[in-house]
Write a protein that holds these residues in place. Structure first.
Motif, PDB file in Angstrom:
ATOM      1  N   SER A  94      -1.359   4.606 -10.138  1.00  0.00           N
ATOM      2  CA  SER A  94      -0.439   4.865 -11.252  1.00  0.00           C
ATOM      3  C   SER A  94       0.971   5.079 -10.733  1.00  0.00           C
ATOM      4  O   SER A  94       1.186   5.483  -9.586  1.00  0.00           O
ATOM      5  N   LEU A  95       1.923   4.777 -11.605  1.00  0.00           N
ATOM      6  CA  LEU A  95       3.334   5.094 -11.386  1.00  0.00           C
ATOM      7  C   LEU A  95       3.782   5.993 -12.525  1.00  0.00           C
ATOM      8  O   LEU A  95       3.492   5.713 -13.696  1.00  0.00           O
ATOM      9  N   ALA A  96       4.491   7.054 -12.208  1.00  0.00           N
ATOM     10  CA  ALA A  96       4.926   7.994 -13.246  1.00  0.00           C
ATOM     11  C   ALA A  96       6.308   8.533 -12.895  1.00  0.00           C
ATOM     12  O   ALA A  96       6.652   8.691 -11.715  1.00  0.00           O
ATOM     13  N   PHE A  97       7.100   8.804 -13.927  1.00  0.00           N
ATOM     14  CA  PHE A  97       8.430   9.377 -13.731  1.00  0.00           C
ATOM     15  C   PHE A  97       8.316  10.848 -13.343  1.00  0.00           C
ATOM     16  O   PHE A  97       7.514  11.592 -13.915  1.00  0.00           O
ATOM     17  N   VAL A  98       9.138  11.248 -12.393  1.00  0.00           N
ATOM     18  CA  VAL A  98       9.280  12.656 -12.022  1.00  0.00           C
ATOM     19  C   VAL A  98      10.689  13.068 -12.420  1.00  0.00           C
ATOM     20  O   VAL A  98      11.662  12.641 -11.780  1.00  0.00           O
ATOM     21  N   PRO A  99      10.856  13.828 -13.512  1.00  0.00           N
ATOM     22  CA  PRO A  99      12.195  14.134 -14.034  1.00  0.00           C
ATOM     23  C   PRO A  99      13.121  14.685 -12.957  1.00  0.00           C
ATOM     24  O   PRO A  99      12.765  15.582 -12.190  1.00  0.00           O
ATOM     25  N   GLY A 100      14.324  14.097 -12.903  1.00  0.00           N
ATOM     26  CA  GLY A 100      15.332  14.551 -11.965  1.00  0.00           C
ATOM     27  C   GLY A 100      15.088  14.162 -10.526  1.00  0.00           C
ATOM     28  O   GLY A 100      15.892  14.506  -9.655  1.00  0.00           O
ATOM     29  N   VAL A 101      14.002  13.430 -10.266  1.00  0.00           N
ATOM     30  CA  VAL A 101      13.653  13.100  -8.877  1.00  0.00           C
ATOM     31  C   VAL A 101      13.530  11.597  -8.680  1.00  0.00           C
ATOM     32  O   VAL A 101      14.320  10.963  -7.991  1.00  0.00           O
ATOM     33  N   GLY A 102      12.500  10.980  -9.276  1.00  0.00           N
ATOM     34  CA  GLY A 102      12.268   9.561  -9.070  1.00  0.00           C
ATOM     35  C   GLY A 102      10.962   9.117  -9.701  1.00  0.00           C
ATOM     36  O   GLY A 102      10.589   9.584 -10.774  1.00  0.00           O
ATOM     37  N   ILE A 103      10.261   8.233  -9.021  1.00  0.00           N
ATOM     38  CA  ILE A 103       9.001   7.689  -9.513  1.00  0.00           C
ATOM     39  C   ILE A 103       7.910   8.001  -8.495  1.00  0.00           C
ATOM     40  O   ILE A 103       8.056   7.686  -7.305  1.00  0.00           O
ATOM     41  N   ARG A 104       6.840   8.613  -8.968  1.00  0.00           N
ATOM     42  CA  ARG A 104       5.723   8.937  -8.091  1.00  0.00           C
ATOM     43  C   ARG A 104       4.676   7.834  -8.134  1.00  0.00           C
ATOM     44  O   ARG A 104       4.256   7.397  -9.215  1.00  0.00           O
ATOM     45  N   ALA A 105       4.269   7.392  -6.961  1.00  0.00           N
ATOM     46  CA  ALA A 105       3.167   6.444  -6.830  1.00  0.00           C
ATOM     47  C   ALA A 105       1.943   7.214  -6.346  1.00  0.00           C
ATOM     48  O   ALA A 105       2.019   7.970  -5.374  1.00  0.00           O
ATOM     49  N   LEU A 106       0.823   7.017  -7.015  1.00  0.00           N
ATOM     50  CA  LEU A 106      -0.408   7.747  -6.678  1.00  0.00           C
ATOM     51  C   LEU A 106      -1.581   6.789  -6.755  1.00  0.00           C
ATOM     52  O   LEU A 106      -1.731   6.050  -7.727  1.00  0.00           O
ATOM     53  N   SER A 107      -2.410   6.795  -5.708  1.00  0.00           N
ATOM     54  CA  SER A 107      -3.596   5.944  -5.691  1.00  0.00           C
ATOM     55  C   SER A 107      -4.713   6.648  -4.935  1.00  0.00           C
ATOM     56  O   SER A 107      -4.474   7.281  -3.894  1.00  0.00           O
ATOM     57  N   ASN A 108      -5.920   6.578  -5.474  1.00  0.00           N
ATOM     58  CA  ASN A 108      -7.073   7.091  -4.754  1.00  0.00           C
ATOM     59  C   ASN A 108      -8.271   6.195  -5.026  1.00  0.00           C
ATOM     60  O   ASN A 108      -8.211   5.288  -5.853  1.00  0.00           O
ATOM     61  N   HIS A 109      -9.334   6.455  -4.284  1.00  0.00           N
ATOM     62  CA  HIS A 109     -10.551   5.638  -4.376  1.00  0.00           C
ATOM     63  C   HIS A 109     -10.285   4.178  -4.011  1.00  0.00           C
ATOM     64  O   HIS A 109     -10.959   3.271  -4.506  1.00  0.00           O
ATOM     65  N   GLY A 110      -9.274   3.942  -3.163  1.00  0.00           N
ATOM     66  CA  GLY A 110      -9.003   2.587  -2.710  1.00  0.00           C
ATOM     67  C   GLY A 110      -9.982   2.142  -1.636  1.00  0.00           C
ATOM     68  O   GLY A 110     -10.575   2.954  -0.912  1.00  0.00           O
ATOM     69  N   THR A 111     -10.161   0.836  -1.535  1.00  0.00           N
ATOM     70  CA  THR A 111     -11.030   0.255  -0.508  1.00  0.00           C
ATOM     71  C   THR A 111     -10.309  -0.897   0.170  1.00  0.00           C
ATOM     72  O   THR A 111      -9.388  -1.496  -0.395  1.00  0.00           O
ATOM     73  N   ALA A 112     -10.772  -1.221   1.404  1.00  0.00           N
ATOM     74  CA  ALA A 112     -10.181  -2.332   2.141  1.00  0.00           C
ATOM     75  C   ALA A 112     -11.216  -2.913   3.088  1.00  0.00           C
ATOM     76  O   ALA A 112     -12.005  -2.180   3.698  1.00  0.00           O
ATOM     77  N   ASN A 113     -11.200  -4.230   3.200  1.00  0.00           N
ATOM     78  CA  ASN A 113     -12.030  -4.944   4.168  1.00  0.00           C
ATOM     79  C   ASN A 113     -11.134  -5.480   5.267  1.00  0.00           C
ATOM     80  O   ASN A 113     -10.190  -6.236   5.003  1.00  0.00           O
ATOM     81  N   ILE A 114     -11.446  -5.108   6.507  1.00  0.00           N
ATOM     82  CA  ILE A 114     -10.605  -5.460   7.645  1.00  0.00           C
ATOM     83  C   ILE A 114     -11.463  -6.146   8.702  1.00  0.00           C
ATOM     84  O   ILE A 114     -12.577  -5.711   8.997  1.00  0.00           O
ATOM     85  N   SER A 115     -10.935  -7.230   9.240  1.00  0.00           N
ATOM     86  CA  SER A 115     -11.605  -7.904  10.353  1.00  0.00           C
ATOM     87  C   SER A 115     -10.816  -7.652  11.627  1.00  0.00           C
ATOM     88  O   SER A 115      -9.586  -7.492  11.590  1.00  0.00           O
ATOM     89  N   THR A 116     -11.514  -7.623  12.765  1.00  0.00           N
ATOM     90  CA  THR A 116     -10.861  -7.309  14.025  1.00  0.00           C
ATOM     91  C   THR A 116     -11.687  -7.824  15.202  1.00  0.00           C
ATOM     92  O   THR A 116     -12.891  -8.077  15.071  1.00  0.00           O
ATOM     93  N   ASN A 117     -11.027  -7.987  16.306  1.00  0.00           N
ATOM     94  CA  ASN A 117     -11.708  -8.232  17.564  1.00  0.00           C
ATOM     95  C   ASN A 117     -11.848  -6.913  18.324  1.00  0.00           C
ATOM     96  O   ASN A 117     -11.011  -6.019  18.159  1.00  0.00           O
ATOM     97  N   TRP A 118     -12.881  -6.794  19.149  1.00  0.00           N
ATOM     98  CA  TRP A 118     -13.090  -5.541  19.858  1.00  0.00           C
ATOM     99  C   TRP A 118     -13.541  -5.814  21.280  1.00  0.00           C
ATOM    100  O   TRP A 118     -14.074  -6.871  21.603  1.00  0.00           O
TER     101      TRP A 118
END
Length: 509
Positions: A94-118
């Motif tokens: 979500s993005l939400a206004f913070v009065p007198g400050v700016g815009i807050r970005a908030l995210s949770n429960h995110g996932t990611a798939n990453i490939s790599t060499n080891w």
């Protein structure tokens, strides 16, 4: 008696200070308001762009050393290289206004798939292969603060940025992957710890913000509109953030191209309505149009000379009709030689914005000229007139398009001069020439439009224009077009030319 004067003098000084402060208040010529609907749409577009950028992000190698006590191995050195993000999901962002400050970005429960060499090294063995890393419970928060730099550009700053990954699951392939997968779970905890310490979205986000500021600060705040004028749309103050919207206050003033001096009038304050139905609201004040008319007038742009042929080209009549008009002029002034009409403004056009009514009055003079054979141009007659027009409005692409239609035309004669039949007939003829000849010329130039402040890849949709007291209100949604071949461009004024040079202020008396 002397002690009683001190409070009185102090009060007078206080009142004088308040007067000086109020007299120096600078009001904007244009206001732009971003609502929560725009944030929600921006989030959707931003996630699509982020998905494209994520595949190009260079993640540094992740390495470390851990002891595997359950295998009685003192240490194992590991290195994860060529780390790439293949897919990610942030379903609760979500993005939400913070009065007198700016815009807050908030995210949770995110996932990611990453490939790599080891590769791993231990006292008794070493091995290498590939791995897939699945991250879950990704949490991100940060506040985007809007400021204004010294040149009137918007500037961004990312504050209170924090990223945390809660869970990591690794799956090895190649080499002795079957063995490694059997004890992968104990290795996931140190991998997760190092991942949170070394790989963070915050440095990436901060670098993107810094790149934005560098690009936007390279732009000139003055835009060349035509061969006569420039438009200043610099910020006059830092953006204002409330609970429901983000406001940008822009200068919104035209200047003659050769003399960047403020006009001899100032903008009046105006307030945008508290509405949240559209993504974007743009208020264009009467001052914006008044400065445009003043700048064009002092630049000598408001004048034209029409020959007989040019008048004929712009009349929406047949040749016989043109001949009839010209014969009437000849009848009045007994002309046998070719003639021209010079029409020029005698003052800046007067702009009036009232509810549902946008009018423009042009004080001007018309001079009939003739050029006998082998002779110089000679004036025949000169008269002042006032033309009252209505202004039609439309949005086309990223521009505000205006068009003029004639409401009223009246010749102005010296005092005590009778309005005889000849003057009335000539008034009608000039009205026709203005309607069919001059206004089409003006509208052709006006079709170039006035640029509205928005980036390249954004277009206005579902737009509505309303004329209110003292300003225009543009209510619109926006649509963003992404292209794999075209990177986002921060240039705010399309293909218009940018001009360099300081702007001078005219003292206000």
């Amino acid at each position: 008696m002397r002690t009683k004067q001190v409070p009185v003098l102090g009060a007078c000084f206080l009142l004088w200070s308040l007067y000086i402060a109020s007299s120096q208040t600078v009001y904007p010529g244009i206001k732009a308001r971003i609502t929560q609907r725009a944030l929600d749409y921006g989030l959707q577009v931003g996630m699509e762009i982020l998905e494209q950028l994520a595949k190009e992000i260079v993640i540094p190698d992740l390495n470390g050393s851990e002891s595997l006590k359950f295998l009685k191995i003192d240490y194992v050195k590991y290195n994860f290289s060529n780390i790439k993000i293949n897919a990610f999901s942030f379903p609760n962002t979500s993005l939400a206004f913070v009065p007198g400050v700016g815009i807050r970005a908030l995210s949770n429960h995110g996932t990611a798939n990453i490939s790599t060499n080891w590769d791993v090294k231990a006292p008794l063995f070493q091995d290498s292969g590939a791995a897939d890393l699945f991250l879950s419970g990704i949490y991100f928060t940060g506040i985007i603060v809007f400021t204004r730099n010294d040149f009137g550009h918007p500037a961004l700053e990312l504050q209170d940025c924090h990223v945390q990954v809660s869970h990591a699951r690794v799956s090895f392939s190649g080499g002795l992957s079957v063995l490694y997968n059997s004890f992968a779970e104990p290795m996931e905890k140190p991998i997760l710890k190092n991942l949170n310490e070394m790989v963070s979205l915050c440095p990436i986000a901060i670098s993107q913000v810094e790149e934005f500021n560098v690009n936007i600060s390279a732009l000139e705040v003055l835009t060349k509109i035509d061969n006569y004028t420039v438009l200043d749309c610099s910020l006059i103050s830092p953006p204002e953030v409330t609970e429901n919207h983000l406001d940008f206050h822009l200068k919104g003033a035209f200047y003659p191209l050769e003399s960047l001096v403020d006009p001899p009038f100032t903008p009046a304050p105006f307030e945008l309505p508290e509405s949240r139905d559209s993504m974007l609201y743009i208020g264009v004040s009467e001052y914006f149009f008044k400065s445009a008319s003043f700048a064009h007038f002092v630049s000598g742009a408001l004048g034209t000379v029409l020959s007989t042929r040019e008048i004929s080209n712009y009349f929406n009549q047949n040749a016989q009709g043109i001949g009839s008009v010209l014969s009437k002029i000849a009848e009045i002034y007994i002309l046998s030689q070719p003639f021209m009409l010079q029409i020029m403004a005698t003052g800046p056009p007067v702009v009036n914005l009232h509810p549902n009514n946008f009018s423009l009055e042009l004080p001007a003079a018309v001079i009939m000229l003739t050029q006998p054979e082998n002779s110089t141009i000679q004036p025949i007659v000169s008269m002042d007139f006032v033309a009252s027009t209505s202004v039609g409005l439309a949005i086309l692409g990223q521009k505000l398009i205006c068009s003029l239609s004639l409401n009223r035309f009246r010749l102005s004669l010296p005092e005590n001069s009778p309005r005889d039949i000849k003057v009335v007939r000539f008034e009608n003829i000039l009205s026709s020439i203005l309607h069919f000849g001059v206004l089409p010329l003006a509208n052709t130039k006006l079709q170039q439009g006035f640029p509205l402040p928005n980036p390249y890849n954004i277009s206005f949709v579902n737009s509505d224009i309303e004329v209110l007291e003292g300003f225009l209100l543009i209510s619109t949604d926006v649509a963003h077009e992404t292209s794999s071949k075209q990177q986002p461009n921060l240039h705010s004024w399309g293909h218009l030319n940018m001009v360099h040079g300081p702007r001078k202020k005219q003292p206000i008396h």
